[in-house]
Design a protein around this motif. Sequence first.
Motif, PDB file in Angstrom:
ATOM      1  N   GLY A   1       0.804  -1.215   0.000  1.00 39.37           N
ATOM      2  CA  GLY A   1       0.000   0.000   0.000  1.00 39.37           C
ATOM      3  C   GLY A   1       0.836   1.264   0.000  1.00 39.37           C
ATOM      4  N   ALA A   2       0.163   2.365  -0.348  1.00 43.77           N
ATOM      5  CA  ALA A   2       0.846   3.648  -0.507  1.00 43.77           C
ATOM      6  C   ALA A   2       1.349   4.221   0.817  1.00 43.77           C
ATOM      7  CB  ALA A   2      -0.089   4.647  -1.184  1.00 43.77           C
ATOM      8  N   SER A   3       0.587   4.057   1.897  1.00 44.44           N
ATOM      9  CA  SER A   3       1.029   4.627   3.169  1.00 44.44           C
ATOM     10  C   SER A   3       2.280   3.920   3.681  1.00 44.44           C
ATOM     11  CB  SER A   3      -0.086   4.578   4.212  1.00 44.44           C
ATOM     12  OG  SER A   3      -0.453   3.244   4.483  1.00 44.44           O
ATOM     13  N   TYR A   4       2.364   2.617   3.518  1.00 42.51           N
ATOM     14  CA  TYR A   4       3.557   1.870   3.908  1.00 42.51           C
ATOM     15  C   TYR A   4       4.732   2.287   3.024  1.00 42.51           C
ATOM     16  CZ  TYR A   4       6.334  -2.092   5.556  1.00 42.51           C
ATOM     17  OH  TYR A   4       7.309  -2.868   6.109  1.00 42.51           O
ATOM     18  N   GLY A   5       4.456   2.451   1.740  1.00 46.26           N
ATOM     19  CA  GLY A   5       5.488   2.902   0.809  1.00 46.26           C
ATOM     20  C   GLY A   5       6.006   4.288   1.147  1.00 46.26           C
ATOM     21  N   ALA A   6       5.132   5.156   1.646  1.00 46.61           N
ATOM     22  CA  ALA A   6       5.549   6.503   2.029  1.00 46.61           C
ATOM     23  C   ALA A   6       6.528   6.459   3.201  1.00 46.61           C
ATOM     24  CB  ALA A   6       4.332   7.353   2.390  1.00 46.61           C
ATOM     25  N   VAL A   7       6.270   5.592   4.151  1.00 46.46           N
ATOM     26  CA  VAL A   7       7.192   5.439   5.280  1.00 46.46           C
ATOM     27  C   VAL A   7       8.537   4.909   4.792  1.00 46.46           C
ATOM     28  CG1 VAL A   7       7.604   4.186   7.439  1.00 46.46           C
ATOM     29  CG2 VAL A   7       5.352   5.148   6.967  1.00 46.46           C
ATOM     30  N   GLU A   8       8.487   3.939   3.895  1.00 45.95           N
ATOM     31  CA  GLU A   8       9.729   3.386   3.340  1.00 45.95           C
ATOM     32  C   GLU A   8      10.503   4.452   2.554  1.00 45.95           C
ATOM     33  OE1 GLU A   8      11.085   0.178   3.667  1.00 45.95           O
ATOM     34  OE2 GLU A   8       9.594   0.129   5.258  1.00 45.95           O
ATOM     35  N   ALA A   9       9.809   5.260   1.783  1.00 45.13           N
ATOM     36  CA  ALA A   9      10.465   6.314   0.998  1.00 45.13           C
ATOM     37  C   ALA A   9      11.106   7.348   1.917  1.00 45.13           C
ATOM     38  CB  ALA A   9       9.460   6.986   0.070  1.00 45.13           C
ATOM     39  N   ARG A  10      10.409   7.707   2.986  1.00 45.96           N
ATOM     40  CA  ARG A  10      10.975   8.655   3.955  1.00 45.96           C
ATOM     41  C   ARG A  10      12.222   8.067   4.615  1.00 45.96           C
ATOM     42  NH1 ARG A  10       6.915  10.516   8.334  1.00 45.96           N
ATOM     43  NH2 ARG A  10       7.250   8.378   8.967  1.00 45.96           N
ATOM     44  N   SER A  11      12.185   6.786   4.909  1.00 44.59           N
ATOM     45  CA  SER A  11      13.346   6.127   5.506  1.00 44.59           C
ATOM     46  C   SER A  11      14.519   6.091   4.534  1.00 44.59           C
ATOM     47  CB  SER A  11      12.988   4.701   5.924  1.00 44.59           C
ATOM     48  OG  SER A  11      11.941   4.710   6.868  1.00 44.59           O
TER      49      SER A  11
ATOM     50  N   MET B   1      15.107   8.270   2.168  1.00 42.94           N
ATOM     51  CA  MET B   1      15.633   9.640   2.067  1.00 42.94           C
ATOM     52  C   MET B   1      16.500   9.975   3.282  1.00 42.94           C
ATOM     53  SD  MET B   1      12.632  11.872   0.223  1.00 42.94           S
ATOM     54  CE  MET B   1      11.420  11.589   1.469  1.00 42.94           C
ATOM     55  N   ALA B   2      16.089   9.538   4.454  1.00 43.20           N
ATOM     56  CA  ALA B   2      16.893   9.784   5.655  1.00 43.20           C
ATOM     57  C   ALA B   2      18.228   9.049   5.558  1.00 43.20           C
ATOM     58  CB  ALA B   2      16.132   9.339   6.907  1.00 43.20           C
ATOM     59  N   GLY B   3      18.212   7.824   5.075  1.00 39.61           N
ATOM     60  CA  GLY B   3      19.445   7.073   4.901  1.00 39.61           C
ATOM     61  C   GLY B   3      20.363   7.708   3.878  1.00 39.61           C
ATOM     62  N   ALA B   4      19.789   8.218   2.803  1.00 38.19           N
ATOM     63  CA  ALA B   4      20.598   8.885   1.776  1.00 38.19           C
ATOM     64  C   ALA B   4      21.208  10.173   2.318  1.00 38.19           C
ATOM     65  CB  ALA B   4      19.741   9.180   0.552  1.00 38.19           C
ATOM     66  N   LEU B   5      20.459  10.924   3.088  1.00 36.63           N
ATOM     67  CA  LEU B   5      20.991  12.150   3.669  1.00 36.63           C
ATOM     68  C   LEU B   5      22.105  11.834   4.672  1.00 36.63           C
ATOM     69  CD1 LEU B   5      20.763  15.224   3.775  1.00 36.63           C
ATOM     70  CD2 LEU B   5      19.049  14.954   5.577  1.00 36.63           C
ATOM     71  N   ALA B   6      21.905  10.801   5.469  1.00 38.93           N
ATOM     72  CA  ALA B   6      22.944  10.393   6.414  1.00 38.93           C
ATOM     73  C   ALA B   6      24.198   9.948   5.677  1.00 38.93           C
ATOM     74  CB  ALA B   6      22.422   9.259   7.306  1.00 38.93           C
ATOM     75  N   PHE B   7      24.019   9.222   4.574  1.00 41.84           N
ATOM     76  CA  PHE B   7      25.181   8.807   3.784  1.00 41.84           C
ATOM     77  C   PHE B   7      25.893  10.004   3.178  1.00 41.84           C
ATOM     78  CE2 PHE B   7      27.174   7.517  -0.220  1.00 41.84           C
ATOM     79  CZ  PHE B   7      28.115   6.626   0.283  1.00 41.84           C
ATOM     80  N   PHE B   8      25.132  11.019   2.763  1.00 41.76           N
ATOM     81  CA  PHE B   8      25.742  12.234   2.219  1.00 41.76           C
ATOM     82  C   PHE B   8      26.657  12.889   3.254  1.00 41.76           C
ATOM     83  CE2 PHE B   8      25.641  16.866   1.864  1.00 41.76           C
ATOM     84  CZ  PHE B   8      26.273  17.023   0.632  1.00 41.76           C
ATOM     85  N   PHE B   9      26.188  13.006   4.493  1.00 37.73           N
ATOM     86  CA  PHE B   9      27.017  13.580   5.545  1.00 37.73           C
ATOM     87  C   PHE B   9      28.258  12.728   5.794  1.00 37.73           C
ATOM     88  CE2 PHE B   9      23.195  15.997   6.663  1.00 37.73           C
ATOM     89  CZ  PHE B   9      23.762  17.243   6.836  1.00 37.73           C
ATOM     90  N   TYR B  10      28.081  11.422   5.823  1.00 42.37           N
ATOM     91  CA  TYR B  10      29.191  10.498   6.026  1.00 42.37           C
ATOM     92  C   TYR B  10      30.226  10.625   4.918  1.00 42.37           C
ATOM     93  CZ  TYR B  10      31.504   5.947   5.492  1.00 42.37           C
ATOM     94  OH  TYR B  10      32.412   4.952   5.293  1.00 42.37           O
ATOM     95  N   ALA B  11      29.779  10.585   3.668  1.00 35.77           N
ATOM     96  CA  ALA B  11      30.704  10.648   2.533  1.00 35.77           C
ATOM     97  C   ALA B  11      31.390  12.011   2.457  1.00 35.77           C
ATOM     98  CB  ALA B  11      29.961  10.350   1.229  1.00 35.77           C
ATOM     99  N   SER B  12      30.641  13.068   2.744  1.00 30.39           N
ATOM    100  CA  SER B  12      31.238  14.409   2.722  1.00 30.39           C
ATOM    101  C   SER B  12      32.314  14.544   3.793  1.00 30.39           C
ATOM    102  CB  SER B  12      30.169  15.475   2.941  1.00 30.39           C
ATOM    103  OG  SER B  12      29.232  15.462   1.899  1.00 30.39           O
ATOM    104  N   PHE B  13      32.020  14.057   4.980  1.00 29.68           N
ATOM    105  CA  PHE B  13      32.992  14.132   6.063  1.00 29.68           C
ATOM    106  C   PHE B  13      34.227  13.292   5.753  1.00 29.68           C
ATOM    107  CE2 PHE B  13      34.746  12.471  10.044  1.00 29.68           C
ATOM    108  CZ  PHE B  13      35.125  13.669  10.647  1.00 29.68           C
ATOM    109  N   ALA B  14      34.013  12.068   5.265  1.00 35.99           N
ATOM    110  CA  ALA B  14      35.146  11.181   4.964  1.00 35.99           C
ATOM    111  C   ALA B  14      36.024  11.780   3.869  1.00 35.99           C
ATOM    112  CB  ALA B  14      34.640   9.800   4.556  1.00 35.99           C
ATOM    113  N   SER B  15      35.418  12.334   2.839  1.00 35.57           N
ATOM    114  CA  SER B  15      36.232  12.922   1.770  1.00 35.57           C
ATOM    115  C   SER B  15      36.942  14.180   2.253  1.00 35.57           C
ATOM    116  CB  SER B  15      35.382  13.210   0.537  1.00 35.57           C
ATOM    117  OG  SER B  15      34.425  14.196   0.804  1.00 35.57           O
ATOM    118  N   TRP B  16      36.293  14.962   3.089  1.00 36.00           N
ATOM    119  CA  TRP B  16      36.923  16.173   3.635  1.00 36.00           C
ATOM    120  C   TRP B  16      38.157  15.804   4.459  1.00 36.00           C
ATOM    121  CZ3 TRP B  16      37.426  17.889   8.771  1.00 36.00           C
ATOM    122  CH2 TRP B  16      37.854  19.215   8.918  1.00 36.00           C
ATOM    123  N   VAL B  17      38.027  14.785   5.319  1.00 37.26           N
ATOM    124  CA  VAL B  17      39.153  14.356   6.155  1.00 37.26           C
ATOM    125  C   VAL B  17      40.277  13.820   5.282  1.00 37.26           C
ATOM    126  CG1 VAL B  17      39.892  12.635   7.863  1.00 37.26           C
ATOM    127  CG2 VAL B  17      37.790  13.926   8.220  1.00 37.26           C
TER     128      VAL B  17
END
Length: 114
Positions: A53-63, A65-81
């Motif tokens: 269903g769409a509501s379950y899919g919305a929760v998965e999509a939000r999750s 996006m949060a994982g992708a944003l967290a990875f962005f911070f991780y990759a940015s920090f690692a490359s900066w260091v």
Amino acid sequence: MIEMLIRFLVGGAVVSLFALIGDLLKPKSFAGLFGAAPSIALATLGLTVVTKGASYGAVEARSMMAGALAFFFYASFASWVMMRHNFKALAVTLGAMPLWFAVAFGLWKLGMRL
């Protein structure tokens, strides 16, 4: 069993499509961006919406996006260091993982309040 077969076929088709897009782009360094993760995420999300269903899919999509944003911070920090210091890649990537987890779980907790 049928769901597994559908996941296999849809996942394979989407991965192949993204690999083709990545192969057509220049420079070739962009090909990796379209290799696996985005295509698998989209295929999984589409199948999740169809089966749960769409509501379950919305929760998965939000999750996702949060994982992708967290990875962005991780990759940015690692490359900066690594650009500023002469540390080994393994040490930096392993040492930066707590940042990835902290951002991901922080966003998860924030999302639970919304």
